[in-house]
Scaffold this active site. Structure first.
Site, PDB file in Angstrom:
ATOM      1  N   GLY A 269       2.558   6.594 -12.886  1.00  0.00           N
ATOM      2  CA  GLY A 269       3.135   7.291 -11.755  1.00  0.00           C
ATOM      3  C   GLY A 269       2.092   7.843 -10.795  1.00  0.00           C
TER       4      GLY A 269
ATOM      5  N   GLU B 296      11.665   6.208 -22.269  1.00  0.00           N
ATOM      6  CA  GLU B 296      11.453   7.338 -21.356  1.00  0.00           C
ATOM      7  C   GLU B 296      12.787   7.980 -20.968  1.00  0.00           C
ATOM      8  OE1 GLU B 296      10.559   7.166 -16.743  1.00  0.00           O
ATOM      9  OE2 GLU B 296       8.765   6.654 -17.901  1.00  0.00           O
TER      10      GLU B 296
ATOM     11  N   LEU C  10       0.824  -1.210   0.000  1.00  0.00           N
ATOM     12  CA  LEU C  10       0.000   0.000   0.000  1.00  0.00           C
ATOM     13  C   LEU C  10       0.856   1.257   0.000  1.00  0.00           C
ATOM     14  CD1 LEU C  10      -2.768  -1.095   2.533  1.00  0.00           C
ATOM     15  CD2 LEU C  10      -2.959  -0.947   0.036  1.00  0.00           C
TER      16      LEU C  10
ATOM     17  N   HIS D 262       9.580   0.453 -22.617  1.00  0.00           N
ATOM     18  CA  HIS D 262       8.895   1.735 -22.386  1.00  0.00           C
ATOM     19  C   HIS D 262       9.766   2.653 -21.528  1.00  0.00           C
ATOM     20  CE1 HIS D 262       6.556   4.173 -19.510  1.00  0.00           C
ATOM     21  NE2 HIS D 262       5.656   4.344 -20.469  1.00  0.00           N
ATOM     22  N   ASN D 263      10.328   2.120 -20.448  1.00  0.00           N
ATOM     23  CA  ASN D 263      11.138   2.943 -19.564  1.00  0.00           C
ATOM     24  C   ASN D 263      12.467   3.330 -20.197  1.00  0.00           C
ATOM     25  OD1 ASN D 263       9.029   2.423 -17.798  1.00  0.00           O
ATOM     26  ND2 ASN D 263      10.377   2.215 -16.038  1.00  0.00           N
TER      27      ASN D 263
ATOM     28  N   ARG E 237       2.501   4.412  -2.286  1.00  0.00           N
ATOM     29  CA  ARG E 237       1.709   5.403  -3.012  1.00  0.00           C
ATOM     30  C   ARG E 237       1.055   4.825  -4.259  1.00  0.00           C
ATOM     31  NH1 ARG E 237       3.651  11.596  -4.337  1.00  0.00           N
ATOM     32  NH2 ARG E 237       1.597  12.381  -4.952  1.00  0.00           N
ATOM     33  N   MET E 238       1.817   4.054  -5.025  1.00  0.00           N
ATOM     34  CA  MET E 238       1.282   3.481  -6.265  1.00  0.00           C
ATOM     35  C   MET E 238       0.185   2.465  -5.964  1.00  0.00           C
ATOM     36  SD  MET E 238       2.122   3.784  -9.603  1.00  0.00           S
ATOM     37  CE  MET E 238       2.443   2.889 -11.128  1.00  0.00           C
ATOM     38  N   GLY E 239       0.460   1.535  -5.038  1.00  0.00           N
ATOM     39  CA  GLY E 239      -0.522   0.519  -4.713  1.00  0.00           C
ATOM     40  C   GLY E 239      -1.787   1.111  -4.121  1.00  0.00           C
TER      41      GLY E 239
ATOM     42  N   LYS F  82       7.203  -3.077 -20.649  1.00  0.00           N
ATOM     43  CA  LYS F  82       7.396  -1.959 -19.719  1.00  0.00           C
ATOM     44  C   LYS F  82       8.878  -1.590 -19.621  1.00  0.00           C
ATOM     45  CE  LYS F  82       6.192   1.007 -16.469  1.00  0.00           C
ATOM     46  NZ  LYS F  82       7.302   1.214 -15.554  1.00  0.00           N
TER      47      LYS F  82
END
Length: 301
Positions: free
Chosen positions: A123, A180, A8, A176-177, A10-12, A173
């Protein structure tokens, strides 16, 4: 649909909030008390142990993992394996290395368990804007969780896709990064040149905002750049230290393994490493070499 969210941070927590808002039930688990309390204040339910979490979920159970890649994720996957029942599904929404995901999916399949690797982008803005989800795994398991993916994405019909078999989600992913990294580096270098051209007295925030409309270089990264330059145009108080979370390194190594030339991604990664050198030995050696062959002056501290 009722599911368990493991992690839990921030993302979760944000992903769980988005699922709650769509009418799904989420039971959260975190090793720390404060994230659990914060989640309960937002309308979720939390438990203190993995066994308690599993008891709260109907069969077949769905668990979503949002933990840092590496040892902590592997430990949780290993702990879950003997506790799950055939037909249960585990989704790894973190930034795990794709080859680990291939191995984990194979191991889970041997126990008639579903394992999905879900590359997640968005994000801190994902709660509001939705997440881009790149999902790898068996099609039947993906189809069963379609309502969850639709709730997390920007819209039910876009921003998420089953991109391939186990490992494909985290591989996508990773690339993707890497892209980025290259985009961020290009923006940083361009604005550094604009900043250096002092005789024109350029307003960098104005230029960044200008490029957001109609320009071929407009992007969300440029939107974030514009916001940063508006609130802190001189970037005062920001240390020139850029971290990396691992995907850029994996992407550069994969380029070598595939015989693919990827100089932009690789150099962007190296520039991040360079940013952490507060006392650069290589730069000192370069200065010494210039002195040796050309008699150039050395600047002393």
């Amino acid at each position: 649909m009722k599911l368990g969210m493991i992690g839990l941070g921030r993302m979760g927590a944000n992903m769980a909030q988005r699922l709650l808002a769509d009418g799904h039930e989420v039971v959260g688990l975190d090793a720390q008390l404060m994230p659990r309390q914060a989640f309960e204040q937002q309308g979720g339910q939390s438990v203190e142990s993995l066994r308690a979490l599993l008891q709260q979920l109907p069969a077949p159970r769905v668990l979503w993992l949002m933990l840092p890649a590496g040892a902590i994720t592997q430990a949780m996957i290993d702990e879950l394996l003997p506790l799950l029942a055939p037909g249960d599904t585990l989704v790894d929404g973190g930034n795990s290395f794709y080859q680990d995901s291939v191995r984990r999916a194979r191991e889970y399949a041997q126990h008639q368990l579903n394992y999905l690797d879900c590359g997640t982008s968005g994000g801190v803005w994902g709660l509001k804007e939705g997440y881009c989800l790149m999902i790898g795994g068996e099609r039947k398991a993906v189809e069963q969780l379609t309502p969850l993916f639709q709730a997390l994405a920007p819209a039910p019909d876009r921003g998420w896709a089953h991109v391939g078999p186990p490992g494909a989600g985290h591989f996508t992913k990773m690339i993707h990064n890497g892209i980025e990294y290259g985009m961020m580096q290009a923006y940083a270098e361009g604005f550094a040149m604009l900043n250096k051209k002092t005789e024109f007295e350029l307003d960098l925030h104005q230029i960044a905002d200008l490029w957001r409309e109609g320009s071929v270089v407009r992007s969300w990264l440029l939107d974030l750049t514009t916001s940063a330059l508006e609130t802190n145009p001189t970037l005062a108080g920001i240390a020139p230290h850029v971290s990396d979370s691992g995907e850029g390194r994996w992407a550069a190594a994969e380029a070598i393994a595939l015989d693919v030339s990827a100089p932009v991604i690789t150099l962007a990664l190296l520039e991040r490493l360079r940013s952490r050198e507060t006392d650069s030995y290589s730069d000192k050696l370069l200065a010494a070499m210039r002195k040796g062959f050309g008699g150039h002056d050395i600047t002393h501290k």
